[in-house]
Scaffold this active site. Structure first.
Site, PDB file in Angstrom:
ATOM      1  N   ALA A   1       0.848  -1.198   0.000  1.00  0.00           N
ATOM      2  CA  ALA A   1       0.000   0.000   0.000  1.00  0.00           C
ATOM      3  C   ALA A   1       0.883   1.246   0.000  1.00  0.00           C
ATOM      4  O   ALA A   1       2.044   1.210   0.409  1.00  0.00           O
ATOM      5  CB  ALA A   1      -0.918   0.012   1.217  1.00  0.00           C
ATOM      6  N   PHE A   2       0.312   2.355  -0.422  1.00  0.00           N
ATOM      7  CA  PHE A   2       1.123   3.549  -0.639  1.00  0.00           C
ATOM      8  C   PHE A   2       1.733   4.100   0.656  1.00  0.00           C
ATOM      9  O   PHE A   2       2.736   4.807   0.622  1.00  0.00           O
ATOM     10  CB  PHE A   2       0.290   4.599  -1.386  1.00  0.00           C
ATOM     11  CG  PHE A   2      -0.089   5.811  -0.615  1.00  0.00           C
ATOM     12  CD1 PHE A   2       0.718   6.946  -0.653  1.00  0.00           C
ATOM     13  CD2 PHE A   2      -1.243   5.862   0.142  1.00  0.00           C
ATOM     14  CE1 PHE A   2       0.362   8.094   0.047  1.00  0.00           C
ATOM     15  CE2 PHE A   2      -1.602   6.992   0.843  1.00  0.00           C
ATOM     16  CZ  PHE A   2      -0.793   8.111   0.798  1.00  0.00           C
ATOM     17  N   LYS A   3       1.152   3.768   1.800  1.00  0.00           N
ATOM     18  CA  LYS A   3       1.681   4.313   3.049  1.00  0.00           C
ATOM     19  C   LYS A   3       3.112   3.842   3.326  1.00  0.00           C
ATOM     20  O   LYS A   3       3.821   4.448   4.115  1.00  0.00           O
ATOM     21  CB  LYS A   3       0.742   3.980   4.204  1.00  0.00           C
ATOM     22  CG  LYS A   3      -0.566   4.753   4.032  1.00  0.00           C
ATOM     23  CD  LYS A   3      -1.511   4.641   5.181  1.00  0.00           C
ATOM     24  CE  LYS A   3      -2.707   5.564   4.997  1.00  0.00           C
ATOM     25  NZ  LYS A   3      -3.471   5.261   3.757  1.00  0.00           N
ATOM     26  N   ASP A   4       3.530   2.768   2.663  1.00  0.00           N
ATOM     27  CA  ASP A   4       4.916   2.314   2.812  1.00  0.00           C
ATOM     28  C   ASP A   4       5.929   3.375   2.399  1.00  0.00           C
ATOM     29  O   ASP A   4       7.017   3.443   2.953  1.00  0.00           O
ATOM     30  CB  ASP A   4       5.164   1.069   1.944  1.00  0.00           C
ATOM     31  CG  ASP A   4       4.502  -0.173   2.520  1.00  0.00           C
ATOM     32  OD1 ASP A   4       4.350  -0.257   3.751  1.00  0.00           O
ATOM     33  OD2 ASP A   4       4.135  -1.061   1.723  1.00  0.00           O
TER      34      ASP A   4
ATOM     35  N   LEU B   1       6.019   5.661   5.487  1.00  0.00           N
ATOM     36  CA  LEU B   1       6.272   5.008   6.776  1.00  0.00           C
ATOM     37  C   LEU B   1       7.582   4.230   6.790  1.00  0.00           C
ATOM     38  O   LEU B   1       8.006   3.752   7.839  1.00  0.00           O
ATOM     39  CB  LEU B   1       5.096   4.111   7.158  1.00  0.00           C
ATOM     40  CG  LEU B   1       3.931   4.899   7.776  1.00  0.00           C
ATOM     41  CD1 LEU B   1       2.669   4.060   7.855  1.00  0.00           C
ATOM     42  CD2 LEU B   1       4.310   5.425   9.156  1.00  0.00           C
TER      43      LEU B   1
END
Ligand SMILES: *Cc1c(COP(=O)(O)O)cnc(C)c1O
Length: 491
Positions: free
Chosen positions: A108-111, A114
């Protein structure tokens, strides 16, 4: 370079402090008062690798960190963790382009952000000479928890505890979290829903403020930290550079970006890239049935008093988009009292209306649109059948809005999750009856389309479960304090 609170220009912080504090004392968000003042040679970026671009952007925004320091951080964040050196590859899909932001460990793009935030936190704490250990507490409705775990696992000087609602996450999301390895991670289910978990975590922060511990400092991986926003700017440059390289545009030509939007972090990063000189034409804010932003961008009235819908694009099910506050601040030329007043109105009455000149400035850059679940599903099917591209539900929202707006020129659609993160909905969209759980759907989707399953999602159901705890929400604060006192994170 000093960051200001969006609600009070007298509350300032250098970039180290802004990363450590996350949010200003008055509840405002840290922002540079005049972003366009950043001296930045965007053309030089176009010939760099994705990681070099990331380092250049981070250094420009967080200038307490030297180029060498940020290079080290970027390499620790991404090396061996993303499945491509490109980090965020861009593909042609019909007459548009799709930039895939989900090649990291959790698909997911939050990687993207994060993975870097833990490095920034460690670096910032080293700068101020902090001796305490940092304990990150996160309540998650699914995606953020796993991305935070993957980013913080085995990072020195940091511990992380993630709380998820026992019956509120998908089988895949739960499996992703409870199989997380690392000697500094703790994952625990909470009986109740996401709000219960989130409230209990907030109460723990409040309890800690009254009775801080000697050896441990609490922190959060919240999406309003500037250290989470800054790493997201890179892929706008990368996508633009890719289009230049492929000859689809010439350097200097404007490109539109369409962004599946929830908390307004992703699209705000695009606006910041534009402030740094990148020739972005329009930023298309795409929403699902929770279309509070569509209404706002059309009318100037932000009104959260509306029905909350659970949709097939759950990461965008949100009624208060926190990062919008930063846009209001920037486009009002840093008028913190005005922003503070809007936020006060939102808090007290549930709505505010921006003045005409601010609305005009917003509309000169942003376009908006939304689509419902039926249109989302129709888009997944249409794009797969017409263009041979399989996308997830969030990406489909942005594709649907882009196609209907038909702005002309070149448009890059940001893809925020692998289709395998939402396999049941995607399979249904392709017209298949879904039998069994997420895992069965994943396998069937792979059989049907031949699209490879991201490494982080393969074989999840066979990995050993490492985290078994399940607690009542009333016990969460004690649970945290006991672990923090004993310094034990996993049994
Ligand atoms: C978080 C998320 C979004 C929304 O991004 P914001 O920065 O909150 O606007 C969109 N799609 C997916 C898959 C997400 O996880």
């Amino acid at each position: 370079m000093l960051y200001h609170s969006t609600r009070n220009n007298a509350l300032t912080a250098n970039s180290t402090e802004a990363v450590i504090r996350g949010i200003a004392d008055d509840g405002g968000l840290y922002m540079l008062p005049d972003f366009s003042a950043i001296r930045f040679d965007w053309r030089r970026l176009l010939s760099l690798s994705a990681k070099e671009m990331s380092a250049a952007v981070l250094h420009a925004l967080l200038d307490d960190f030297s180029v060498e320091e940020v290079k080290g951080m970027v390499s620790r964040a991404y090396d061996g963790r993303f499945d491509t050196e490109e980090l965020t590859p861009t593909k042609r899909v019909g007459d548009r382009f799709v930039c895939e932001l989900w090649h990291g460990p959790t698909a997911a793009f939050k990687d993207v952000a994060l993975s870097v935030l833990p490095q920034l936190l460690v670096g910032a704490r080293r700068k101020i000479g902090s001796k305490k250990e940092t304990l990150i507490l996160t309540a998650t409705s699914g995606d953020t928890g796993k991305a935070a775990l993957a980013g913080f696992a085995d990072v020195e000087g940091i511990k992380i505890m993630v709380f998820y609602p026992k019956d509120g996450v998908s089988a895949v999301q739960q499996a992703q979290m409870v199989t997380q390895e690392g000697n500094n991670v703790c994952v625990c289910a909470v009986q109740g829903n996401f709000d219960d978990a989130q409230t209990a975590v907030k109460n723990t922060f409040a309890a800690y403020r009254e009775q801080p511990l000697e050896t441990v400092e609490l922190s959060s991986a919240n999406s309003i930290n500037i250290g989470r926003l800054a790493p997201q700017i890179m892929y706008y440059f990368k996508a633009y550079a890719d289009l230049c390289k492929s000859g689809d545009i010439t350097e200097g030509e404007t490109v539109n970006f369409a962004v599946p939007t929830g908390n307004f972090g992703n699209i705000l990063a695009g606006y910041l890239a534009r402030c740094m000189g990148l020739p972005i034409g329009r930023l298309i804010c795409a929403s699902n049935a929770n279309n509070v932003l569509t209404d706002f961008l059309k009318t100037g009235c932000y009104d959260k008093r509306r029905t909350f819908y659970q949709t097939v694009s759950p990461s965008m099910d949100i009624l208060v988009s926190s990062n919008l506050e930063r846009l209001l601040y920037l486009l009002s030329d840093g008028d913190a009292p005005l922003v503070a007043d809007y936020m006060k109105q939102l808090n007290e009455t549930g709505c505010y209306t921006v003045n005409d000149s601010l609305l005009h400035r917003i509309q000169s850059v942003f376009s908006a649109g939304f689509c419902d679940d039926a249109q989302t599903m129709e888009t997944i099917r249409r794009v797969y059948e017409t263009d041979g591209y399989l996308c997830d539900t969030h990406t489909a929202v942005a594709l649907s809005v882009t196609d209907r707006l038909a702005l002309g020129g070149k448009t890059v659609v940001l893809s925020t999750a692998s289709p395998y993160k939402f396999p049941v909905a995607v399979l249904k969209a392709l017209g298949e009856l879904v039998q069994g759980d997420d895992f069965a759907a994943m396998e069937r989707l792979h059989e049907k389309t031949g699209v490879p399953v991201p490494k982080g999602l393969c074989n999840l159901q066979n990995k050993p479960v490492l985290h078994h705890d399940c607690i009542r929400k009333e016990d969460l604060t004690d649970y945290v304090f006991e672990k923090a006192r004993k310094q034990t994170w996993i049994e």
